[in-house]
Scaffold this active site. Sequence first.
Site, mmCIF file in Angstrom:
data_model
loop_
_atom_site.group_PDB
_atom_site.id
_atom_site.type_symbol
_atom_site.label_atom_id
_atom_site.label_comp_id
_atom_site.label_asym_id
_atom_site.label_seq_id
_atom_site.Cartn_x
_atom_site.Cartn_y
_atom_site.Cartn_z
ATOM 1 N N ASP A 24 0.786 -1.253 0.000
ATOM 2 C CA ASP A 24 0.000 0.000 0.000
ATOM 3 C C ASP A 24 0.813 1.296 0.000
ATOM 4 O O ASP A 24 0.447 2.275 0.678
ATOM 5 C CB ASP A 24 -0.957 0.018 1.208
ATOM 6 C CG ASP A 24 -1.916 -1.156 1.231
ATOM 7 O OD1 ASP A 24 -1.898 -1.958 0.267
ATOM 8 O OD2 ASP A 24 -2.677 -1.298 2.198
ATOM 9 N N GLU A 72 -4.559 -0.766 -1.433
ATOM 10 C CA GLU A 72 -5.842 -0.818 -0.718
ATOM 11 C C GLU A 72 -6.807 0.109 -1.440
ATOM 12 O O GLU A 72 -6.471 1.259 -1.727
ATOM 13 C CB GLU A 72 -5.651 -0.366 0.735
ATOM 14 C CG GLU A 72 -6.945 -0.428 1.534
ATOM 15 C CD GLU A 72 -6.756 -0.089 3.013
ATOM 16 O OE1 GLU A 72 -5.609 0.095 3.451
ATOM 17 O OE2 GLU A 72 -7.778 -0.007 3.712
ATOM 18 N N LYS A 128 -6.637 -4.857 -2.954
ATOM 19 C CA LYS A 128 -7.227 -5.471 -1.759
ATOM 20 C C LYS A 128 -8.248 -4.539 -1.111
ATOM 21 O O LYS A 128 -8.002 -3.354 -0.957
ATOM 22 C CB LYS A 128 -6.118 -5.848 -0.770
ATOM 23 C CG LYS A 128 -5.302 -4.689 -0.210
ATOM 24 C CD LYS A 128 -4.105 -5.241 0.534
ATOM 25 C CE LYS A 128 -3.428 -4.354 1.519
ATOM 26 N NZ LYS A 128 -4.165 -3.468 2.381
ATOM 27 N N LYS A 131 -7.526 -4.849 5.088
ATOM 28 C CA LYS A 131 -6.229 -4.477 5.625
ATOM 29 C C LYS A 131 -5.192 -5.549 5.294
ATOM 30 O O LYS A 131 -4.126 -5.264 4.779
ATOM 31 C CB LYS A 131 -6.345 -4.218 7.128
ATOM 32 C CG LYS A 131 -7.271 -3.029 7.409
ATOM 33 C CD LYS A 131 -7.558 -2.845 8.878
ATOM 34 C CE LYS A 131 -8.474 -1.656 9.118
ATOM 35 N NZ LYS A 131 -9.885 -1.884 8.714
ATOM 36 N N VAL A 156 3.236 0.456 4.250
ATOM 37 C CA VAL A 156 2.524 1.205 5.297
ATOM 38 C C VAL A 156 1.114 0.641 5.499
ATOM 39 O O VAL A 156 0.531 0.091 4.577
ATOM 40 C CB VAL A 156 2.422 2.702 4.921
ATOM 41 C CG1 VAL A 156 3.790 3.334 4.937
ATOM 42 C CG2 VAL A 156 1.720 2.929 3.602
ATOM 43 N N THR A 157 0.560 0.866 6.706
ATOM 44 C CA THR A 157 1.262 1.299 7.895
ATOM 45 C C THR A 157 1.622 0.067 8.714
ATOM 46 O O THR A 157 0.955 -0.965 8.627
ATOM 47 C CB THR A 157 0.404 2.262 8.766
ATOM 48 O OG1 THR A 157 -0.781 1.566 9.211
ATOM 49 C CG2 THR A 157 -0.006 3.494 8.004
ATOM 50 N N CYS A 161 -1.946 -2.358 7.925
ATOM 51 C CA CYS A 161 -1.931 -3.306 6.812
ATOM 52 C C CYS A 161 -0.696 -4.202 6.789
ATOM 53 O O CYS A 161 -0.777 -5.352 6.344
ATOM 54 C CB CYS A 161 -2.103 -2.556 5.497
ATOM 55 S SG CYS A 161 -3.769 -1.855 5.388
ATOM 56 N N GLN A 201 8.376 -13.727 21.486
ATOM 57 C CA GLN A 201 8.097 -15.152 21.711
ATOM 58 C C GLN A 201 8.776 -16.027 20.658
ATOM 59 O O GLN A 201 8.164 -16.946 20.107
ATOM 60 C CB GLN A 201 6.583 -15.402 21.732
ATOM 61 C CG GLN A 201 5.839 -14.548 22.759
ATOM 62 C CD GLN A 201 4.365 -14.856 22.780
ATOM 63 O OE1 GLN A 201 3.952 -15.920 23.210
ATOM 64 N NE2 GLN A 201 3.571 -13.901 22.321
HETATM 65 N N1 TIU Z 1 -2.577 0.393 4.338
HETATM 66 C C1 TIU Z 1 -2.996 0.694 5.576
HETATM 67 O O1 TIU Z 1 -2.291 0.543 6.550
HETATM 68 N N2 TIU Z 1 -4.286 1.233 5.679
HETATM 69 C C2 TIU Z 1 -4.704 2.045 6.712
HETATM 70 O O2 TIU Z 1 -5.846 2.455 6.753
HETATM 71 N N3 TIU Z 1 -3.767 2.371 7.627
HETATM 72 C C3 TIU Z 1 -3.915 3.234 8.699
HETATM 73 O O3 TIU Z 1 -2.973 3.304 9.486
HETATM 74 N N4 TIU Z 1 -5.003 3.947 8.830
#
Ligand code: TIU
Length: 220
Positions: A24, A72, A128, A131, A156-157, A161, A201
């Site tokens: 993403d 996304e 996609k 997430k 990210v993030t 995701c 772990q």
């Molecule tokens: N790609 C992804 O992480 N989508 C999000 O909405 N991330 C947020 O941190 N909001």
Amino acid sequence: MRTIKAQPFDFQFDPATTALVVIDMQRDFVERGGFGEALGNDVSLVRRAIEPCTALLKSAREAGLLVIHTREGHRDDLSDCLPAKRTRGGKTFIGEPGPMGRILVRGQPGHDIIPELAPQPGEPVIDKPGKGAFYATDLHLILQSHRIASLIICGVTTEVCVQSTAREANDRGYELVIPEDCCASYFPEFHQAALAMIKAQGAIVGWVSHSAEVIAALRP
Ligand code: TIU
């Protein structure tokens, strides 16, 4: 086999059965005026992943790894965006107009992967709706058809995701390593916490490393 210096211990992989998955890295998350900013976030915090991701992507291509990109986003009519997602946001919501077109809608300028990390012809791009990159996509099928066993995951993030995708990948039997400088969050403390959970772990979900270590291991 190759070895990446990682935590909680070295990560072993075979480049022939390893894919780089770039999650993403879209304008909607890392540029001003997109979904990330609509949620009330400061995008400068996630832009720090761009340069390390660019170097990692170059290195993965040179090493002949399968490179997969994810985006996304949703259909024009938002029929694939459930209320549990659609109702989230600050002032602007998914599907509403923004400075880069309709927020998180496929085909809109904000949905594009940033030019620095643009996919090359032949590199699969996974669209996609969720997430995790495995949910409601053909990612697993594509990885299986290439006999992929290990993943290098960036993007990210970190705690949304990237972490969702890492957990889905682990449940499907993939070994995975995340170079920590190649992912980022609007919340630096969540970035740290997510990576700590992944490697805790005895690598319960996967390994954490750094782009310099991954690039070193990919060199011939
Ligand atoms: N790609 C992804 O992480 N989508 C999000 O909405 N991330 C947020 O941190 N909001």
